[in-house]
Design a protein around this motif. Structure first.
Motif, mmCIF file in Angstrom:
data_model
loop_
_atom_site.group_PDB
_atom_site.id
_atom_site.type_symbol
_atom_site.label_atom_id
_atom_site.label_comp_id
_atom_site.label_asym_id
_atom_site.label_seq_id
_atom_site.Cartn_x
_atom_site.Cartn_y
_atom_site.Cartn_z
ATOM 1 N N VAL A 1 -17.514 26.268 11.771
ATOM 2 C CA VAL A 1 -17.681 26.452 13.097
ATOM 3 C C VAL A 1 -17.748 24.986 14.085
ATOM 4 C CG1 VAL A 1 -18.875 28.530 13.274
ATOM 5 C CG2 VAL A 1 -20.338 26.453 13.083
ATOM 6 N N VAL B 1 -26.224 33.037 5.782
ATOM 7 C CA VAL B 1 -26.211 34.115 6.775
ATOM 8 C C VAL B 1 -25.257 35.064 6.810
ATOM 9 C CG1 VAL B 1 -24.795 33.871 9.375
ATOM 10 C CG2 VAL B 1 -26.379 31.778 8.576
ATOM 11 N N ARG C 1 -29.738 25.938 10.726
ATOM 12 C CA ARG C 1 -28.969 25.924 11.860
ATOM 13 C C ARG C 1 -28.175 27.025 12.109
ATOM 14 N NH1 ARG C 1 -27.236 19.737 13.336
ATOM 15 N NH2 ARG C 1 -26.304 21.200 15.229
ATOM 16 N N CYS D 1 -19.904 22.698 13.802
ATOM 17 C CA CYS D 1 -21.126 22.194 14.179
ATOM 18 C C CYS D 1 -21.872 20.776 13.942
ATOM 19 C CB CYS D 1 -22.361 23.151 13.932
ATOM 20 S SG CYS D 1 -22.705 22.963 12.136
ATOM 21 N N GLN E 1 -30.544 30.184 7.584
ATOM 22 C CA GLN E 1 -30.298 28.974 7.298
ATOM 23 C C GLN E 1 -31.001 28.184 8.664
ATOM 24 O OE1 GLN E 1 -28.694 26.765 5.050
ATOM 25 N NE2 GLN E 1 -28.560 28.605 3.669
ATOM 26 N N LYS F 1 -21.323 35.656 11.410
ATOM 27 C CA LYS F 1 -20.174 34.557 11.613
ATOM 28 C C LYS F 1 -18.845 35.088 11.724
ATOM 29 C CE LYS F 1 -20.436 33.753 6.469
ATOM 30 N NZ LYS F 1 -20.616 32.945 5.565
ATOM 31 N N ASP G 1 -14.493 29.643 7.923
ATOM 32 C CA ASP G 1 -15.563 30.018 8.692
ATOM 33 C C ASP G 1 -16.287 29.093 9.443
ATOM 34 O OD1 ASP G 1 -15.533 32.608 8.090
ATOM 35 O OD2 ASP G 1 -16.809 32.697 6.177
ATOM 36 N N CYS H 1 -26.191 27.896 15.320
ATOM 37 C CA CYS H 1 -25.061 27.114 15.507
ATOM 38 C C CYS H 1 -23.854 28.040 15.115
ATOM 39 C CB CYS H 1 -24.964 25.658 14.935
ATOM 40 S SG CYS H 1 -26.431 24.796 15.160
ATOM 41 N N VAL H 2 -23.898 29.080 14.387
ATOM 42 C CA VAL H 2 -22.948 29.737 13.954
ATOM 43 C C VAL H 2 -22.371 30.750 15.057
ATOM 44 C CG1 VAL H 2 -22.193 31.684 12.404
ATOM 45 C CG2 VAL H 2 -23.610 29.736 11.393
ATOM 46 N N SER I 1 -23.172 19.826 10.968
ATOM 47 C CA SER I 1 -24.199 19.767 10.148
ATOM 48 C C SER I 1 -23.906 18.859 8.858
ATOM 49 C CB SER I 1 -24.823 20.891 9.535
ATOM 50 O OG SER I 1 -25.134 21.751 10.620
ATOM 51 N N GLU J 1 -25.869 22.722 3.545
ATOM 52 C CA GLU J 1 -26.357 22.460 4.754
ATOM 53 C C GLU J 1 -25.642 23.318 5.485
ATOM 54 O OE1 GLU J 1 -28.831 20.338 5.278
ATOM 55 O OE2 GLU J 1 -28.972 20.335 7.468
ATOM 56 N N CYS J 2 -24.353 23.661 5.439
ATOM 57 C CA CYS J 2 -23.641 24.497 6.272
ATOM 58 C C CYS J 2 -24.125 25.825 6.578
ATOM 59 C CB CYS J 2 -22.115 24.555 5.553
ATOM 60 S SG CYS J 2 -21.041 25.509 6.598
ATOM 61 N N PRO J 3 -24.365 26.136 7.925
ATOM 62 C CA PRO J 3 -25.062 27.135 8.356
ATOM 63 C C PRO J 3 -24.262 28.407 8.202
ATOM 64 C CG PRO J 3 -24.686 25.866 10.100
ATOM 65 C CD PRO J 3 -24.273 25.090 9.090
ATOM 66 N N ALA J 4 -22.912 28.055 8.183
ATOM 67 C CA ALA J 4 -21.821 29.322 8.207
ATOM 68 C C ALA J 4 -21.117 29.410 6.805
ATOM 69 C CB ALA J 4 -20.705 28.763 8.886
ATOM 70 N N GLY J 5 -21.785 28.823 5.706
ATOM 71 C CA GLY J 5 -21.567 28.932 4.469
ATOM 72 C C GLY J 5 -20.124 28.694 3.950
#
Lengths: 66, 204
Positions: free
Chosen positions: A13, B76, B168, A15, B166, B81, A11, B171-172, A17, A51-55
């Motif tokens: 992306v 998220v 950010r 970014c 989250q 995603k 997953d 950004c996803v 982070s 921190e990862c927004p996409a998990g």
């Protein structure tokens, strides 16, 4: 060596982070496609995973490396 | 504590840009930088250095979500995603961008009057005439209104997902991030094929 290390999942992306929060500079973004972790340098603190927004980051046990 | 660089303060650009657009809509033209720079870096540099270092918007959401503690910091949702949503949102965004260019062209050709409004979420017309300097060619102002609409709408969506998920989270599914990642994927296709064949990710 730390008991755990961070692993990047599909997953991601890219970014970046995770790069910002890594205390040991173990994370880089490979060619803008995905983040990669230097498993030797990683101390398994889990800051990148939080921190990862996409998990996309999970912590793995070192034993599972083999 | 990590050493801070000049680019760590770029988050200020987002409120500055959105704020300036409230006084003079022509500042919206500066937003083209946020479109062109990531693309140029991805096409010629083959990296997402813009997202990783210089993206003011990502940093801004980080500041609001982390430093100001405005984010719930919840995961998220999976659908957000998923590649179908990410690429779908990118296509939708590009179509809206093309529509904005078409409207600008209509105003340039004299087939349509300048609309002194900002369109939020592609539907809601908000009067914005006070920020329009009358001494400007109508199509220049029309592009600015259209572009500012896109920037403000995406910023509001980003703020919403920042609060809900989250910091950010934007950004996803950020269209620029998706597009630059796609470009980087194409550029690194040979190496990616090797990764798929060996089943191992590249070492740092």
């Amino acid at each position: 060596m730390a008991k755990r290390y961070a692993e990047i999942g599909k997953d991601c992306v890219a970014c970046g982070s995770c790069i910002r929060v890594c205390p040991v500079h173990a994370v880089t973004v490979w060619r803008g496609v995905t983040a990669v972790v230097d498993k030797v340098r990683c101390v398994g603190c889990g800051k990148c995973a939080a921190e990862c927004p996409a998990g996309a980051i999970t912590l793995q046990n070192r034993e599972e490396l083999a | 504590m990590k050493k801070r660089h000049w680019y760590d303060y770029l988050w200020i650009v987002t409120p500055l840009y959105l704020g300036l657009g409230c006084f003079n809509i022509l500042f919206a033209w500066l937003g083209l930088l946020f479109f062109c720079l990531p693309l140029l870096i991805a096409i010629f540099g083959g990296s997402k250095a813009y997202c990783n270092r210089y993206c003011d918007r990502g940093q801004f959401f980080g500041v609001l979500g982390k430093t100001c503690k405005l984010s719930r910091k919840k995961p998220v949702p999976r659908w957000l995603k998923h590649p179908i949503f990410r690429y779908g949102f990118l296509i939708f965004f590009l179509l809206m961008f093309a529509n904005m260019l078409y409207v600008t062209w209509l105003v340039y050709a004299g087939a349509r009057e300048l609309g002194q409004t900002v369109t939020l979420f592609w539907t809601l017309q908000v009067p914005w005439g006070w920020a329009y300097p009358t001494a400007v060619t109508p199509w220049v102002a029309q592009f600015a209104f259209g572009f500012y609409s896109l920037m403000l709408t995406s910023a509001l969506i980003g703020l919403l997902v920042m609060v809900l998920f989250q910091p950010r989270a934007w950004c996803v599914f950020c269209p620029m991030g998706t597009m630059t990642q796609l470009i980087c994927r194409v550029r690194a296709r040979k190496q990616l094929r090797a990764v798929r064949e060996t089943g191992r990710m590249p070492e740092v």
